[in-house]
Design a protein around this motif. Structure first.
Motif, PDB file in Angstrom:
ATOM      1  N   PRO A   1       0.828  -1.215   0.000  1.00 22.05           N
ATOM      2  CA  PRO A   1       0.000   0.000   0.000  1.00 22.05           C
ATOM      3  C   PRO A   1       0.860   1.263   0.000  1.00 22.05           C
TER       4      PRO A   1
ATOM      5  N   ARG B   1      -5.228   9.807  -8.278  1.00 24.33           N
ATOM      6  CA  ARG B   1      -4.196   8.803  -7.968  1.00 24.33           C
ATOM      7  C   ARG B   1      -3.698   8.105  -9.227  1.00 24.33           C
TER       8      ARG B   1
ATOM      9  N   ASN C   1      -0.096   5.826  -5.002  1.00 29.15           N
ATOM     10  CA  ASN C   1      -0.763   5.677  -3.702  1.00 29.15           C
ATOM     11  C   ASN C   1      -1.764   4.512  -3.726  1.00 29.15           C
TER      12      ASN C   1
ATOM     13  N   LYS D   1      -3.960   1.303  -2.973  1.00 31.12           N
ATOM     14  CA  LYS D   1      -4.678   0.862  -1.786  1.00 31.12           C
ATOM     15  C   LYS D   1      -5.082  -0.609  -1.945  1.00 31.12           C
TER      16      LYS D   1
ATOM     17  N   ASP E   1      -7.603  -1.499  -4.488  1.00 35.06           N
ATOM     18  CA  ASP E   1      -7.251  -1.454  -5.905  1.00 35.06           C
ATOM     19  C   ASP E   1      -6.886  -2.843  -6.430  1.00 35.06           C
TER      20      ASP E   1
END
Length: 118
Positions: A14, A67, A85, A87, A90
């Motif tokens: 992450p 992002r 970035n 997460k 995703d």
């Protein structure tokens, strides 16, 4: 034969970044709008980002706006998705899609797995 081949997926932590590539062949790339979709396990496929032919207007799903960046290089017949970035949400198989707005022809790639986990 028309073909889209994605690459660049993998396992990342992450907060890190990843760039996906999609190489096109067998059709006139510059005539096609290019889009990225993703599908998480047990979920429906969802649209992520798109880039038009000319002008190169881009659009993003709210979940990735600010992002992710979609771009294309018509000289290389390639579309990219730069993901920053990242997460855990995703995590999905990411698919490349080519769509001709004049003929409605459409092509899909085979997908590349992106896993975001610590």
């Amino acid at each position: 034969q028309e073909q889209l081949v994605e690459s660049g997926g993998g396992l990342v932590q992450p907060g890190t970044s990843l760039r996906l590539s999609c190489a096109a062949s067998g059709f006139t790339f510059s005539n096609y709008a290019m889009r990225w979709y993703r599908q998480a396990p047990g979920e429906a496929r969802e649209w992520v980002a798109g880039i038009h032919t000319v002008p190169r207007v881009t659009k993003y799903a709210d979940s990735v706006k600010d992002r992710f960046t979609i771009s294309r290089d018509n000289a290389k017949n390639t579309v990219y998705l730069t993901m920053n970035n990242l997460k855990p949400e995703d995590t999905a198989v990411y698919y490349c899609n080519a769509y001709n707005p004049w003929t409605s022809n459409e092509y899909w790639g085979q997908g590349t797995q992106v896993t975001v986990s610590s």
